[in-house]
Design an enzyme around this catalytic site. Sequence first.
Site: not given
Length: 333
Positions: A183, A208, A278, A281, A304, A313
């Site tokens: 990120r 995150k 992003h 990414r 994640h 995805y």
Amino acid sequence: TRKKIGGSVRNPIRQMLRLAIPGYVGLGRPHKPDNPFEIQAPQFLTYLTEEKGLRPRSIQQYRFHLRQFAAYLEQVGVKDLAQLSPTVLSGFIAQYGPRVSWPTLRNACGTLRVFLRYLHREGVLLKNLSTLVEFPRAYRDAGIPRAISWEQVEQVLVGVDRRSMSGKRDYAMLLLLATYGLRACEVAALTLDDLDWRNDRLKVRDRKAGNTTTYPLSAVVGAAIIDYVKNARPATTDRQVFLRTLAPLTPIGSAAVTCRATHYIRKAGIQIPRAGAHTLRHSCVQNLVNANFSLKHIGDYVGHRNASSTQIYSKIAVEQLREVAQGDGEDVL
């Protein structure tokens, strides 16, 4: 005009004084209070930090949406939070919604729900009005990740002028985004201590999901970082890897990383909605999907928190979807 010219003269002098004189602040733009409801809910930000455990970046989003709500209350003449009603709340959502995107409205509703629950707990509101704030209707996995092909990623990288100081920095940042799927905030927070040259390791801290990930340091990425550190990085005591190229020579932020990624994507002539950090990414994830890695491994690789975040995805797994469409479906059933 005179005021504008005066400001253009004073601002560079103020920046120079901040660099030359330790502790110098001087006059600047008037800053709004962190908590626009400081009088009636003075401990709300402390509640977010200590009880909910939110990070500074999340609290910054809370402050933004609270200021929007406070501006609306001032507009409609509501000065006391005890006067909040379903009509006032629905009026704010109806006015704010058309001006912002769906994710922004969703975050604003979440902020408002948390704030209303807090006001009820503290006795400011007699009733808990948080249940009256409904999130905008959405369907899970309805969108498609805004990725670009790996050939287009290579076009973006070719467009970087690696002879300049800013080009050396930007090239290293773009490689980190595209190779590891980092990120923008993770690239901006990268420090020299996170680079283990002896063992060829790259450590990404405080992701995150709250975890730390260690990657093998790619030879290409390592060479780009070395080229920047040796030949373009300003001499400073800051430990962050990526710095501004113009004074003040301070570490760059996540917004700058996104801005540079957007610039090079547009420069390559690639048309995509909301181009930015992003995008690269997503391209990293798409490249892993095309290489037939499992979604669980991909989610762990890009950091994640929940496996469901990676499920979207599967919509760009073109080869696997083609096999399902052309087959008889027995394996799926």
